[in-house]
Each structure stands twice: as structure tokens, then as C-alpha cells.
Enzyme design. Sequence first.
Site, PDB file in Angstrom:
ATOM      1  N   TYR A 138       0.817  -1.214   0.000  1.00  0.00           N
ATOM      2  CA  TYR A 138       0.000   0.000   0.000  1.00  0.00           C
ATOM      3  C   TYR A 138       0.855   1.271   0.000  1.00  0.00           C
ATOM      4  O   TYR A 138       0.343   2.361   0.233  1.00  0.00           O
ATOM      5  CB  TYR A 138      -0.896   0.024   1.242  1.00  0.00           C
ATOM      6  N   LYS A 187       5.846 -14.209   4.149  1.00  0.00           N
ATOM      7  CA  LYS A 187       6.241 -15.065   3.023  1.00  0.00           C
ATOM      8  C   LYS A 187       7.750 -14.863   2.823  1.00  0.00           C
ATOM      9  O   LYS A 187       8.218 -14.475   1.748  1.00  0.00           O
ATOM     10  CB  LYS A 187       5.407 -14.667   1.783  1.00  0.00           C
ATOM     11  N   ASP A 219       0.256 -18.420   3.477  1.00  0.00           N
ATOM     12  CA  ASP A 219      -0.643 -19.382   2.818  1.00  0.00           C
ATOM     13  C   ASP A 219      -1.092 -20.456   3.815  1.00  0.00           C
ATOM     14  O   ASP A 219      -2.269 -20.787   3.916  1.00  0.00           O
ATOM     15  CB  ASP A 219       0.004 -19.989   1.559  1.00  0.00           C
ATOM     16  N   ASP A 243      -5.053  -7.310   5.310  1.00  0.00           N
ATOM     17  CA  ASP A 243      -6.328  -6.964   4.677  1.00  0.00           C
ATOM     18  C   ASP A 243      -7.079  -8.233   4.289  1.00  0.00           C
ATOM     19  O   ASP A 243      -8.255  -8.413   4.613  1.00  0.00           O
ATOM     20  CB  ASP A 243      -6.062  -6.099   3.437  1.00  0.00           C
ATOM     21  N   ASP A 247     -10.814 -10.279   6.102  1.00  0.00           N
ATOM     22  CA  ASP A 247     -12.095 -10.698   5.534  1.00  0.00           C
ATOM     23  C   ASP A 247     -12.262 -12.211   5.664  1.00  0.00           C
ATOM     24  O   ASP A 247     -13.368 -12.706   5.884  1.00  0.00           O
ATOM     25  CB  ASP A 247     -12.211 -10.263   4.061  1.00  0.00           C
TER      26      ASP A 247
HETATM   27  C1  IPM Z   1     -10.032  -2.217   4.411  1.00  0.00           C
HETATM   28  C2  IPM Z   1     -10.322  -1.905   2.969  1.00  0.00           C
HETATM   29  C3  IPM Z   1      -9.312  -0.905   2.411  1.00  0.00           C
HETATM   30  C4  IPM Z   1      -7.934  -1.552   2.494  1.00  0.00           C
HETATM   31  C5  IPM Z   1      -9.624  -0.451   0.965  1.00  0.00           C
HETATM   32  C6  IPM Z   1     -11.012   0.094   0.853  1.00  0.00           C
HETATM   33  C7  IPM Z   1      -8.641   0.539   0.462  1.00  0.00           C
HETATM   34  O1  IPM Z   1     -10.357  -3.088   2.216  1.00  0.00           O
HETATM   35  O2  IPM Z   1     -10.025  -1.281   5.223  1.00  0.00           O
HETATM   36  O3  IPM Z   1      -9.856  -3.393   4.750  1.00  0.00           O
HETATM   37  O4  IPM Z   1      -7.536  -2.278   1.582  1.00  0.00           O
HETATM   38  O5  IPM Z   1      -7.267  -1.307   3.504  1.00  0.00           O
HETATM   39 MN    MN Z   2     -10.281  -4.862   3.423  1.00  0.00          MN
END
Ligand code: IPM
Ligand code: MN
Length: 349
Positions: A138, A187, A219, A243, A247
Site C-alpha cells: 500500500y 512469506k 498461505d 487486509d 475478511d
Molecule cells: C479495508 C479496505 C481498504 C484496504 C480499501 C477500501 C482501500 O479493504 O479497510 O480493509 O484495503 O485497507
Molecule cells: Mn479490506
Amino acid sequence: MTSKIVFIKGDGIGPEVIDPALSVIEALHPGIELIEAYIGSEAVTRAGGPFPGETIDLIDEAGVCLLGAVLSSIDDPDPREDPGDMKAVPPAQRSPLLRLRRELDLYANIRPVRRPGSVQGSEVIDLVIVRENTEGLYSGIEREVQGGVVTERRITEEASRRICRTAFEVARSRISPAGAGVVCVHKANVLLSDRLFLDIFRQTAAEEADIASTSLYVDNAAMQLVLDPARFDVVLAPNMYGDILSDLAAGLIGGLGAVPSANVGADHALFEPVHGAAPDIAGNGIANPTAAMLSAAMLLDHIGIDGGDAIRRAVDEVYTNGNTTPDADGTASTASFTDQVLTALKGDN
Ligand code: IPM
Ligand code: MN
Ligand code: NAD
């Protein structure tokens, strides 16, 4: 301590989840000063650009901000084709959310993952992802080269050291019956940048020897998280892995609707659900405001005023005895879920 909170509703379901979170804060602290600010598309309309200086000034003064969600730059023109001064500005530099995190140097992204209402025990998923929030993939350093694009993955000693330190602090602040401690995902068998990250992690672990620690290739970590999530306590990760694993971990507890986060720097902190603008359900009145409410709870903890535990208890109560929104297997609307939480809060006093 501050009693001012800046809030940004944002796009999609952002306003739908921030209003409930604000109502919970107001129920606990009627006199608190809530100040609205804008970034992203709303700021373009109101202030003529996606990232108004006024928003930064307001957060600078208050120290804390609660944010819903903002659409990121996938819908912007491709920076390689965009004429004028936006040309060649990489998406990570354009995204108002990433700019906010970077400009305020909010280096620690802390994401607790637990299904509300779940009872403490050895099989319960109760972990925290500690994600480096300012560099890695990032960093926003990208350039076109002959026949392609190069994205630099910058990992520095300084940023690695401070996030490693945070991971151990988070582990120390938690009661972990399993004593699982910190797991660093990386990694390092492929990337020199991850070898640096792992080296710093090991140095930090040696200095924080009272906390258990280990490392896993990312992984393998993804698989272990799916197979045996209860064994994890603190998962430390460079930016992009953090990130993605956020999720994944959200999926293990029923989805993104219940996962809050803090983005913490030395002088400021931003609290937001891990989820995004959820355009697929926006406007339907069924967004789960739990992640926003639990983010508000983290904010109250951070500024040192009471209410965080009360919010967590109230949400737990509704998940256990009430009706949740459809993403959490219930049939409640956002409004009805919020009413139940407010009622549980009153009953708690
Ligand atoms: C998060 C989101 C952000 C990230 C995006 C929207 C830029 O996915 O906060 O997890 O990748 O950090
Ligand atoms: Mn995210
Ligand atoms: P998303 O997190 O918005 O949604 C993923 C899935 O989870 C969708 O099916 C959505 O309906 C569901 N979901 C998310 N939050 C929910 C909630 N509170 N209640 C019920 N269901 C919920 O991810 P996406 O669809 O990949 O991204 C949509 C947009 O949001 C993109 O522009 C992305 O860049 C942006 N985004 C912003 C943030 C942020 O502002 N912090 C975070 C992630 C994504």
C-alpha cells in the site's frame, strides 16, 4: 481527555451504520460533541475535492474519528489514462481512506474478530488481526515500465518495529486462556521484504519473551485459520496479508457485519468497520450496524470514557436473545436491530 468525536458517514451503507453507532454513543453520553466531516464523493460535492483540509483539521483537533465506509478508487479513471495532474497517481495514493491513514500516520490497524454472543471457551473464535497500515503493497509507489507496471513493496525497519511492538501490547492486554500469543504471518521464503519483517518480529519476540510467539507462512496461516481458528489469539501481518486475512476471519464468524477496527497512530485514531460500502445491499435498510457500534466501543475505550463494555454487552445480548440482521441469520432491519441494542443498553444501567 477529549469529549469531541468527528464522524464521517461516507458512501453506500456508511450512513446506514454510522447513524445507529452515533445513537448508541449519544444514549451513553448525551452531552458529547459529535462533529460531521466528509471525505470521498460527499466531500467532492460539499468541499470541491475528495480530501478537504478541513476534515484533517477537525480530526487533528478532536484526535479521534468514526468512519462508515468510503468507495475506493476502482471507479475513478485509470490513472494511466487520466489526463492532467491526476496522471500516474497510483490508486493507493488517491483513495481518500488510505490517504487519511497515511497522512495521520495511523500505523496500527487493530481488528478484533469474535462473533457477538459467543461464550468464552476453548473452541470459540476470539482473535485480533494486527495489520501494518502504512506501507507494504500500500506504499503507493507504482510506475509504468515497458510492457507493464511495477508496484514497489516497501517494508522498513521502523514501521515493522512499531507494529511488532503493538502486536505484543495487544496480546498482553488480552486474557487468552490458550496463551496462543502472537503469530506473525509472512512469506519470507519468497520476499526479502518479508524476511526483514520476520527478523524484526523475532527480535521483538525475544524482548517480549513473556508472551508466546510463533510465525507461519501466510498461505499456511490462511488454511490454519479455516481449520482451527480458535487456536489463534493475535495475528500480526504486513499490510496486504492483514487486509485479506481480515475478511477471511470475518467469514469465519458469519461475515463482515460484526468486525470493527481501530487505526491507531501516535496522535490520532480512526475507528471504522472492516467492511466497505456494500453497494449490493445499500439502501435496503438491512445493513448490520454491529461493526460500526463495536468500532464506536473501541473509540470510547481509546479516549478513556466509559461505555465500550456496555456497548459490547448490549450487542452480545441482542445476538443471544434478540433478532439480528439477515447477514447474521436473523430477520431484523437495521432500525429494529438498533432499537434492540438501545433497549439492552438501557436495561444494563
Ligand atoms: C479495508 C479496505 C481498504 C484496504 C480499501 C477500501 C482501500 O479493504 O479497510 O480493509 O484495503 O485497507
Ligand atoms: Mn479490506
Ligand atoms: P464490502 O465489505 O463492502 O462488502 C462485502 C460483502 O459483505 C457484501 O456482500 C456486503 O453486502 C457484505 N457486507 C459488508 N458489510 C455488511 C454489513 N454491515 N451488513 C451486512 N452485510 C455486509 O466489500 P466490497 O463489496 O468488496 O467493496 C465495496 C466498496 O467498498 C468498494 O469500493 C471498496 O473499495 C470499498 N471498501 C471500503 C472500505 C472502507 O471504507 N473501510 C472497506 C472495504 C471496502
